[in-house]
Design an enzyme around this catalytic site. Sequence first.
Site, PDB file in Angstrom:
ATOM      1  N   ASP A 161     -13.636   9.155 -18.258  1.00 43.27           N
ATOM      2  CA  ASP A 161     -12.810   8.772 -19.405  1.00 43.27           C
ATOM      3  C   ASP A 161     -13.737   8.440 -20.569  1.00 43.27           C
ATOM      4  O   ASP A 161     -14.444   7.429 -20.561  1.00 43.27           O
ATOM      5  CB  ASP A 161     -11.948   7.561 -19.030  1.00 43.27           C
ATOM      6  CG  ASP A 161     -11.021   7.153 -20.168  1.00 43.27           C
ATOM      7  OD1 ASP A 161     -11.076   7.794 -21.244  1.00 43.27           O
ATOM      8  OD2 ASP A 161     -10.262   6.195 -19.980  1.00 43.27           O
ATOM      9  N   ASP A 210     -14.939   1.794 -14.223  1.00 44.06           N
ATOM     10  CA  ASP A 210     -14.463   0.677 -13.401  1.00 44.06           C
ATOM     11  C   ASP A 210     -14.882   0.995 -11.967  1.00 44.06           C
ATOM     12  O   ASP A 210     -14.116   1.567 -11.181  1.00 44.06           O
ATOM     13  CB  ASP A 210     -12.940   0.537 -13.491  1.00 44.06           C
ATOM     14  CG  ASP A 210     -12.481   0.256 -14.915  1.00 44.06           C
ATOM     15  OD1 ASP A 210     -13.237  -0.373 -15.674  1.00 44.06           O
ATOM     16  OD2 ASP A 210     -11.367   0.688 -15.263  1.00 44.06           O
ATOM     17  N   ASP A 221     -14.839   5.631  -9.421  1.00 50.32           N
ATOM     18  CA  ASP A 221     -14.363   5.090 -10.699  1.00 50.32           C
ATOM     19  C   ASP A 221     -12.854   4.913 -10.580  1.00 50.32           C
ATOM     20  O   ASP A 221     -12.108   5.892 -10.429  1.00 50.32           O
ATOM     21  CB  ASP A 221     -14.708   6.062 -11.835  1.00 50.32           C
ATOM     22  CG  ASP A 221     -14.321   5.508 -13.209  1.00 50.32           C
ATOM     23  OD1 ASP A 221     -13.900   4.331 -13.274  1.00 50.32           O
ATOM     24  OD2 ASP A 221     -14.434   6.246 -14.197  1.00 50.32           O
ATOM     25  N   ASP A 242      -9.017   4.478 -11.312  1.00 52.05           N
ATOM     26  CA  ASP A 242      -8.134   4.986 -12.362  1.00 52.05           C
ATOM     27  C   ASP A 242      -6.726   4.523 -12.058  1.00 52.05           C
ATOM     28  O   ASP A 242      -6.184   4.827 -10.990  1.00 52.05           O
ATOM     29  CB  ASP A 242      -8.194   6.516 -12.401  1.00 52.05           C
ATOM     30  CG  ASP A 242      -7.557   7.084 -13.667  1.00 52.05           C
ATOM     31  OD1 ASP A 242      -6.461   6.634 -14.025  1.00 52.05           O
ATOM     32  OD2 ASP A 242      -8.169   7.977 -14.279  1.00 52.05           O
ATOM     33  N   ASP A 285     -11.690   8.732  -9.317  1.00 56.63           N
ATOM     34  CA  ASP A 285     -12.749   9.741  -9.335  1.00 56.63           C
ATOM     35  C   ASP A 285     -13.911   9.300  -8.462  1.00 56.63           C
ATOM     36  O   ASP A 285     -14.361   8.154  -8.534  1.00 56.63           O
ATOM     37  CB  ASP A 285     -13.259   9.956 -10.771  1.00 56.63           C
ATOM     38  CG  ASP A 285     -12.266  10.708 -11.628  1.00 56.63           C
ATOM     39  OD1 ASP A 285     -11.706  11.696 -11.132  1.00 56.63           O
ATOM     40  OD2 ASP A 285     -12.052  10.300 -12.785  1.00 56.63           O
ATOM     41  N   SER A 306      -9.151  38.966  22.876  1.00 57.68           N
ATOM     42  CA  SER A 306      -7.918  39.487  22.291  1.00 57.68           C
ATOM     43  C   SER A 306      -7.146  40.337  23.296  1.00 57.68           C
ATOM     44  O   SER A 306      -6.865  39.897  24.399  1.00 57.68           O
ATOM     45  CB  SER A 306      -8.255  40.265  21.015  1.00 57.68           C
ATOM     46  OG  SER A 306      -7.107  40.443  20.218  1.00 57.68           O
ATOM     47  N   ASP A 354      -8.204  33.740  17.762  1.00 56.70           N
ATOM     48  CA  ASP A 354      -8.669  35.008  18.299  1.00 56.70           C
ATOM     49  C   ASP A 354     -10.106  35.259  17.831  1.00 56.70           C
ATOM     50  O   ASP A 354     -10.399  35.217  16.638  1.00 56.70           O
ATOM     51  CB  ASP A 354      -7.730  36.102  17.782  1.00 56.70           C
ATOM     52  CG  ASP A 354      -7.991  37.461  18.400  1.00 56.70           C
ATOM     53  OD1 ASP A 354      -9.164  37.757  18.693  1.00 56.70           O
ATOM     54  OD2 ASP A 354      -7.022  38.224  18.561  1.00 56.70           O
TER      55      ASP A 354
END
Length: 806
Positions: A30, A36, A86, A88, A94, A354, A634
């Site tokens: 930001d 923060d 951080d 938000d 983030d 298979s 498979d």
Amino acid sequence: MGSGGEKKQLFPVSMVSVRIIKANIITSKDSLSASDCYVTLHLPTASPEKFRTQTIKNSNKPVWNETFYFRVQTEIKNILQLEVCDADPVTKDDVQFVILFDLAKVRPGVTDLELFSIKPEKEERPPNYESLEVEFKLAETSGPLEQLISNGVLVARELSILDVKVKKEENEKLLKAKKNVVLTMRESYEGTQKTSEDVDSFRFHCIKSWGPVLKAKLQSVSREEKNDSHHLLILPLKLLPVGQQVKVALPMEEGGTLELYLKVIDCPQNLDVRLGYELCASEQDFLHKRKKMVAGALNKLFHLRRELLEHEVPVMGVMATGGGVRAMTALYGHLLGLQKLNLLDCVSYITTASGSTWTMTDLYRNIDWSQKSLEERIKVVRSQMLKSKYDIISIERLKYYHKELVERVERGHLPSFTALWALVQEAFLHEKPNYSTLSEQRQALNQGQNPLPIYTAINVKDKNVSTFDFREWVEFSPYEVGFQKYGANIRAEDFDSEFFMGKLVKRIPESRICYLEGIWTNIFCPNLLDGLYWASSPEEFWDRWVKDVTKSEEDEGYVTVYKPPSSGTGKLCEIFNDILTDRPLKGDSHNFLRRLDFDKGYLQQKEFSEWRDTVLDAFPSKLTPVEKSLCLIDIGYFINNSGQPLLKPERNVDILIALDYGINSGFQQTEMMAKYCEVQGIPFPKVDITEEDRKNPKECYVFSDEDNPKAPILLYFPLVNATFKEYKAPGVKRIPSEMNGGEVNLSDDSPYKTMHLTYTEEDFDKLLSLCTYNILCSKDHILQAFQCAIQKKQNIWLGGLNISSA
């Protein structure tokens, strides 16, 4: 701890303190405000919880000085994950950068200060730019020693069991009052359990050294009424006596108490997961019996002067690729050819992938199938192939599928698309449901009367990671299901039961064989990225595959610091990657490796390194033991080749018959196998193909490595129509009226394409006869391979005796 077999040993438990000190120059996404920031800590080998610091608001240089403590076992690989985030208030927080730190770097009794920094690539910045400062201390505790069980790669730790019971009448009173008891033990396999009309007794399995804590509370049963009541009982298990039932009072909000009856039990240390790279005792016993049969068969073939001793008997493995109904039909033809040459009794192993698995699961319903003429069984298969398949999606069938799947989930199996596909496939292949199981095939092996079948699959990530970055070979035999890479195996009947730390915690009835066939042959399980690579040119696919195999060399560094994508472009790339790598039609099976830890030196163990071929191997927190379920698919969606189990050194295969059911694949599968072995350091002969052979392939090719006695002799059978056009049997030419029988269409418009599920009687018979003929006309090659293998083994064991001296 050494590698190989399972070993038990006692070790002390230590305490590590992690002090998050401060961060420097944390750039906020930001632009209008500073970060923060907070830091999360996760050490999955010590606790399931993710811890976090306080959030320091509006600061690019936050200081925390917060300390966190973890009880650790230093004999295992402890990777601490730190995330600088951080906060938000509007969107998802983030993640600024992530740190993976190996606690083995922390020295006992020494304070280690670490500065984790993302080094800028081109621009000059201060050395502490975008960095985190952390202090570590390690000290042994005075508690009891912990017993570990390890094979040098995986480690099982001691478990405690807690039994909890609520009196039936008390539980009924609570339920009438619309309340129930909620019991939580975060350190346990079970996590949270609740009382109900049918449940008033509980069992928790937890890692003993984690210091597990039981939390209990009463809550409203009603979904509409919110109940945020706190836990009314918090009880560390270490306060309870072992082996004695204890009565504990749970306070009730309206007054009074509810009595809980608790009992702690030390979990037996014998594991239900076999940790070891050696062959299991049952397979070793089978080989002892099978070699006697092989010795008798070789004696008849070569008229030996004396019967071969056990260590002189060559081990032959037959390896079949996939290819739908084409592979199933062709394998019947190849086995019939071996039987006509009296060579089927010389085969010790048959591995399939298979569509070729359908042949083996059908044959092993008969306990002595290889001792009877295969022609009778082939008539039944032909009859089923020619029938109309329109009713497999009728209303009646759909009702049956639904009923079966509901009952399967009620028994404890995970719901999956693969289970539905398995039922549809079974209806296509069989007139009636096949109620046999994989473990029941042991009856066909108890006297060594048939070769040992091994079915193959690969374990992948169900999303976010491509098959090229992560795939692990998994083998299924009537004795065991196991990962070669980890040296971890369980009994076949225990597959898809629930395991925790190597212990069976919930037994679930063994699946019918059709559900395993659904795993081995799931044509709907690839992701888009798999398809894109297979749709590219062979050279592009080859370059990508080899690059991924060779880049798996581990980084020996202790610290990994990286920045997750967080820009708009990064998020878009993440979304696009999710779309490409997701497997919406996958199958899930309970993970029998769940919560096993890694030995501190697992990357240095030869057995693990030999089979390591994914980019995640140096990151134990991203490997299979952390997953709740397996995602088995498979094997053809990575490499259409079932030979990996036969390359296991303990099986010591001397002769490998490779049956390739690819149409127009031009030696691709055997070249890929040879390249895989070369990169992995697995003994294998070099595969040299001339341009003439690519244009006009023959029925059989023999490859060997005289300089490497550990390399098997490879007899490679491509799916070709060479001399069969003119010969109906070896040395017997077709007359003009029989020429149509030799016209087997293996071109681009072939009736044998993988997605073609029904054949005409003529097409079925032609493919079957072709494959039988290709074996018959290669008799001399096979016999010569046996002579060479016998001579090689006698030279090793008896000092140079040759075949004539036998």
